[in-house]
Design an enzyme around this catalytic site. Sequence first.
Site, PDB file in Angstrom:
ATOM      1  N   ASP A 156       0.838  -1.198   0.000  1.00  0.00           N
ATOM      2  CA  ASP A 156       0.000   0.000   0.000  1.00  0.00           C
ATOM      3  C   ASP A 156       0.876   1.252   0.000  1.00  0.00           C
ATOM      4  O   ASP A 156       2.111   1.174   0.065  1.00  0.00           O
ATOM      5  CB  ASP A 156      -0.888  -0.053   1.259  1.00  0.00           C
ATOM      6  N   TRP A 194      -3.484   3.110  -5.973  1.00  0.00           N
ATOM      7  CA  TRP A 194      -4.855   3.605  -6.257  1.00  0.00           C
ATOM      8  C   TRP A 194      -4.977   4.428  -7.538  1.00  0.00           C
ATOM      9  O   TRP A 194      -5.901   5.223  -7.689  1.00  0.00           O
ATOM     10  CB  TRP A 194      -5.422   4.413  -5.084  1.00  0.00           C
ATOM     11  N   ASP A 213     -10.352   2.626  -3.522  1.00  0.00           N
ATOM     12  CA  ASP A 213     -10.894   1.348  -3.026  1.00  0.00           C
ATOM     13  C   ASP A 213     -12.305   1.067  -3.537  1.00  0.00           C
ATOM     14  O   ASP A 213     -13.159   1.952  -3.571  1.00  0.00           O
ATOM     15  CB  ASP A 213     -10.958   1.369  -1.489  1.00  0.00           C
TER      16      ASP A 213
HETATM   17  C1  GLA Z   1      -5.970   0.792   1.357  1.00  0.00           C
HETATM   18  C2  GLA Z   1      -6.077  -0.236   0.245  1.00  0.00           C
HETATM   19  C3  GLA Z   1      -7.140  -1.271   0.595  1.00  0.00           C
HETATM   20  C4  GLA Z   1      -6.775  -1.955   1.917  1.00  0.00           C
HETATM   21  C5  GLA Z   1      -6.558  -0.908   2.999  1.00  0.00           C
HETATM   22  C6  GLA Z   1      -5.954  -1.506   4.259  1.00  0.00           C
HETATM   23  O1  GLA Z   1      -7.139   1.551   1.481  1.00  0.00           O
HETATM   24  O2  GLA Z   1      -6.349   0.403  -0.984  1.00  0.00           O
HETATM   25  O3  GLA Z   1      -7.282  -2.228  -0.438  1.00  0.00           O
HETATM   26  O4  GLA Z   1      -5.634  -2.764   1.748  1.00  0.00           O
HETATM   27  O5  GLA Z   1      -5.690   0.117   2.579  1.00  0.00           O
HETATM   28  O6  GLA Z   1      -5.819  -0.549   5.271  1.00  0.00           O
END
Ligand code: GLA
Length: 532
Positions: A156, A194, A213
Amino acid sequence: MKKILLFLILNIFSYSISATNKVFNPPIMGWSSWNTYRVNINEDLIKRQADALVHHGLNKVGYNYINIDDGFFGYRDKKGTMHTHPQRFPNGLKNIAQYIHSLGLKAGIYSDAGSNTCGSLWDNDINGVGSGLYGHEYQDATLYFNDWGFDFIKIDYCGACQELNLEEEKRYTEIRRAIDQVAGRHVSINICRWAFPGTWAKNIGASWRISADIKPNWKSIKYIISKNLYLSAYAGNGHYNDMDMLEINRGLKPEEEEVHFGMWCLMSSPLLIGCDLTSIPDTSLKLLKNQELIALNQDPLGLQAYVVQHENEGYVLVKDIEQERGKMRAVALYNPSDTTCNFNVPLKILEMGGKVKVRDLIKQKDLPTVRGNLQYQLPAHSALILRMEAEERLEPEHYEAEWAYLPLFNDLGKHRNVLYAPQEGASGGMKIGYLGGSAENYAEWNKVYSEKGGIYEMTIQYIPHKDRKLEVIVNRDKSILLKNFNPKKDEKISSITIQIRLQPGNNVIRMGSSYCWAPDIDCFTLEKIESR
Ligand code: GLA
């Protein structure tokens, strides 16, 4: 010994592409803890989900990863060694990875490129503070992959962008290097930034997230598909655009679930189930185990479908399956709108001639054979995912700008970069903008196909601008410089025709401008005027 031999034979069988002898790595499939449980995971929960995956036979159709997402972190001791959460994972993660392996599955883990995890920011998981890889790359890699035995890691970026303001390519490259130096085998990495991070990502990750997400609602599914419509040039064997974990069995309507799973398959996204597998209903299981859809995702060509038509509110996407330039293709008619949408698709744009057999892969039934045109009316929020087999594969005549590979493209939004952008009047409603200015900032179509080779008239449609230049390079040795792209009054799209020579088979065409901006490009067409 027998077991090892069988394992080797199976592996060789499933992963070698006989013609080229190249190893093929499809998008990963499995289950991940985040969507349903967020940071509230524990030893028992992970084991029960792994058991349920096997119990439902999901492993038999390809789901073979169990990924532990954020939430397992405990604390770093004085030496900086990471420990698991004392209540959630009192016995550590080594035994969990072993348990997952004992079921014949692979084990995935999670961390952050910076110091703090996303869970520490968004889920108040204070144990995530200081638990990321930053400053602990070698130490954590030794622990996660050598001591605990994990096979995959999702990395991440919360701690890296919000607190440390690190540079993505440099940071993920450092981490890849550390993992490669420490782990005695290949570890699969998911880059979780992202947004499409840049073409460098394929040298580092097996997949990279392209969006914020996912959420279990239609708006989110539609948004993520829209983020991936023009990224097909970046996917291929072993590196894929990650549309995020699946929200099947999490509250979407049945047709929306079909769009979700069908498009994730057609667009070759990793397929990580995100629901509670211990209470999954038969309808969701049936969709997730639909082997005809999964075959599109795991297809040995490793291709992502691209948009060939965007009319009314509908999109038509296509990709080759099984054999490049064969007679079999996978097609989607996708209606993201809130009303009924009519599709009228000339089979020519799918490069299909003669009688064409059509199979609906969601419903797993044959549809009437077509010739000339494919016509359907689709309800709101729905898709038809089709396998089509033509009598004849036609030579393509039309290439959209938005199919091109742009080496300098990224979607991080930091600089004014080359990009795919909506354009009124352009075919498919899209163009490439901010092309040129340096020799590296070009657009490339690397599969411009000619059956027999010969001289072609190439008509380039562009958006007129003052003082632009365009270099068109056909294969390595042809370079043509075009000038004068000034707009005529009220002209939104202009065209220019040049003659080019194509070799038999695939040709590479580049467009750009080494010293000043190139005009924005809409598309080009090819018409054969002379054989070789
Ligand atoms: C981010 C990621 C998610 C998940 C969370 C965990 O938001 O994009 O897919 O892994 O972190 O905290």
